[in-house]
Design a protein around this motif. Structure first.
Motif, PDB file in Angstrom:
ATOM      1  N   UNK A  14       0.990   2.857  -1.948  1.00 39.78           N
ATOM      2  CA  UNK A  14       1.587   1.524  -2.102  1.00 39.78           C
ATOM      3  C   UNK A  14       0.682   0.468  -1.481  1.00 39.78           C
ATOM      4  N   UNK A  15       0.256   0.714  -0.260  1.00 42.00           N
ATOM      5  CA  UNK A  15      -0.607  -0.240   0.443  1.00 42.00           C
ATOM      6  C   UNK A  15      -1.916  -0.466  -0.314  1.00 42.00           C
ATOM      7  N   UNK A  16      -2.521   0.628  -0.782  1.00 45.04           N
ATOM      8  CA  UNK A  16      -3.785   0.519  -1.520  1.00 45.04           C
ATOM      9  C   UNK A  16      -3.645  -0.293  -2.801  1.00 45.04           C
ATOM     10  N   UNK A  17      -2.460  -0.285  -3.381  1.00 41.43           N
ATOM     11  CA  UNK A  17      -2.211  -1.033  -4.619  1.00 41.43           C
ATOM     12  C   UNK A  17      -1.670  -2.438  -4.333  1.00 41.43           C
ATOM     13  N   UNK A  18      -1.615  -2.812  -3.059  1.00 43.36           N
ATOM     14  CA  UNK A  18      -1.138  -4.138  -2.674  1.00 43.36           C
ATOM     15  C   UNK A  18       0.367  -4.295  -2.813  1.00 43.36           C
ATOM     16  N   UNK A  19       1.077  -3.188  -2.661  1.00 39.64           N
ATOM     17  CA  UNK A  19       2.529  -3.193  -2.833  1.00 39.64           C
ATOM     18  C   UNK A  19       3.235  -2.733  -1.568  1.00 39.64           C
ATOM     19  N   UNK A  26       9.774   0.071  -7.654  1.00 41.67           N
ATOM     20  CA  UNK A  26      10.173  -0.769  -8.792  1.00 41.67           C
ATOM     21  C   UNK A  26       9.226  -0.626  -9.971  1.00 41.67           C
ATOM     22  N   UNK A  27       7.903  -0.684  -9.725  1.00 43.69           N
ATOM     23  CA  UNK A  27       6.969  -0.596 -10.858  1.00 43.69           C
ATOM     24  C   UNK A  27       6.959   0.804 -11.455  1.00 43.69           C
ATOM     25  N   UNK A  28       7.490   1.765 -10.710  1.00 44.47           N
ATOM     26  CA  UNK A  28       7.561   3.144 -11.182  1.00 44.47           C
ATOM     27  C   UNK A  28       8.859   3.416 -11.940  1.00 44.47           C
ATOM     28  N   UNK A  29       9.697   2.386 -12.033  1.00 42.13           N
ATOM     29  CA  UNK A  29      10.971   2.559 -12.726  1.00 42.13           C
ATOM     30  C   UNK A  29      12.032   3.235 -11.883  1.00 42.13           C
ATOM     31  N   UNK A  54       9.600  12.074  -9.643  1.00 43.99           N
ATOM     32  CA  UNK A  54       9.359  10.831  -8.913  1.00 43.99           C
ATOM     33  C   UNK A  54       7.871  10.647  -8.647  1.00 43.99           C
ATOM     34  N   UNK A  55       7.226  11.707  -8.206  1.00 41.60           N
ATOM     35  CA  UNK A  55       5.790  11.628  -7.938  1.00 41.60           C
ATOM     36  C   UNK A  55       5.033  11.313  -9.232  1.00 41.60           C
ATOM     37  N   UNK A  56       5.430  11.952 -10.324  1.00 48.64           N
ATOM     38  CA  UNK A  56       4.766  11.704 -11.610  1.00 48.64           C
ATOM     39  C   UNK A  56       4.923  10.250 -12.033  1.00 48.64           C
ATOM     40  N   UNK A  57       6.103   9.679 -11.870  1.00 48.81           N
ATOM     41  CA  UNK A  57       6.331   8.272 -12.236  1.00 48.81           C
ATOM     42  C   UNK A  57       5.428   7.345 -11.428  1.00 48.81           C
ATOM     43  N   UNK A  62       0.812   3.733 -11.252  1.00 50.28           N
ATOM     44  CA  UNK A  62      -0.356   3.225 -10.511  1.00 50.28           C
ATOM     45  C   UNK A  62      -1.675   3.649 -11.132  1.00 50.28           C
ATOM     46  N   UNK A  63      -1.566   4.349 -12.261  1.00 54.77           N
ATOM     47  CA  UNK A  63      -2.776   4.825 -12.956  1.00 54.77           C
ATOM     48  C   UNK A  63      -3.644   5.650 -12.002  1.00 54.77           C
ATOM     49  N   UNK A  64      -2.993   6.523 -11.271  1.00 54.72           N
ATOM     50  CA  UNK A  64      -3.660   7.348 -10.253  1.00 54.72           C
ATOM     51  C   UNK A  64      -3.858   8.763 -10.778  1.00 54.72           C
TER      52      UNK A  64
END
Length: 64
Positions: A14-19, A26-29, A54-57, A62-64
């Protein structure tokens, strides 16, 4: 992998993505409270692990 390491990785992603963790959820649905610290353990102290779904979402969002 330990319980603490997995939850820490979610927080770091989350931190690395600025979230915030809420923003990541939220962005993961997912519900905004999915990654709250209070949800990491059940009321009796048993560790709760995020599901594979959840991890997959999170990884897709995050396109990780």
């Amino acid at each position: 992998m330990t319980h603490a390491a997995l939850w820490g990785a979610i927080e770091l992603l989350a931190k690395d993505k600025g979230l915030t963790c809420s923003g990541l959820a939220k962005i993961s649905g997912l519900d905004a409270t999915t990654f709250n610290k209070s949800k990491q353990f059940s009321p009796d102290g048993t560790p709760r692990w995020p599901s594979c779904g959840t991890i997959a979402k999170v990884l897709v969002a995050t396109n990780t």
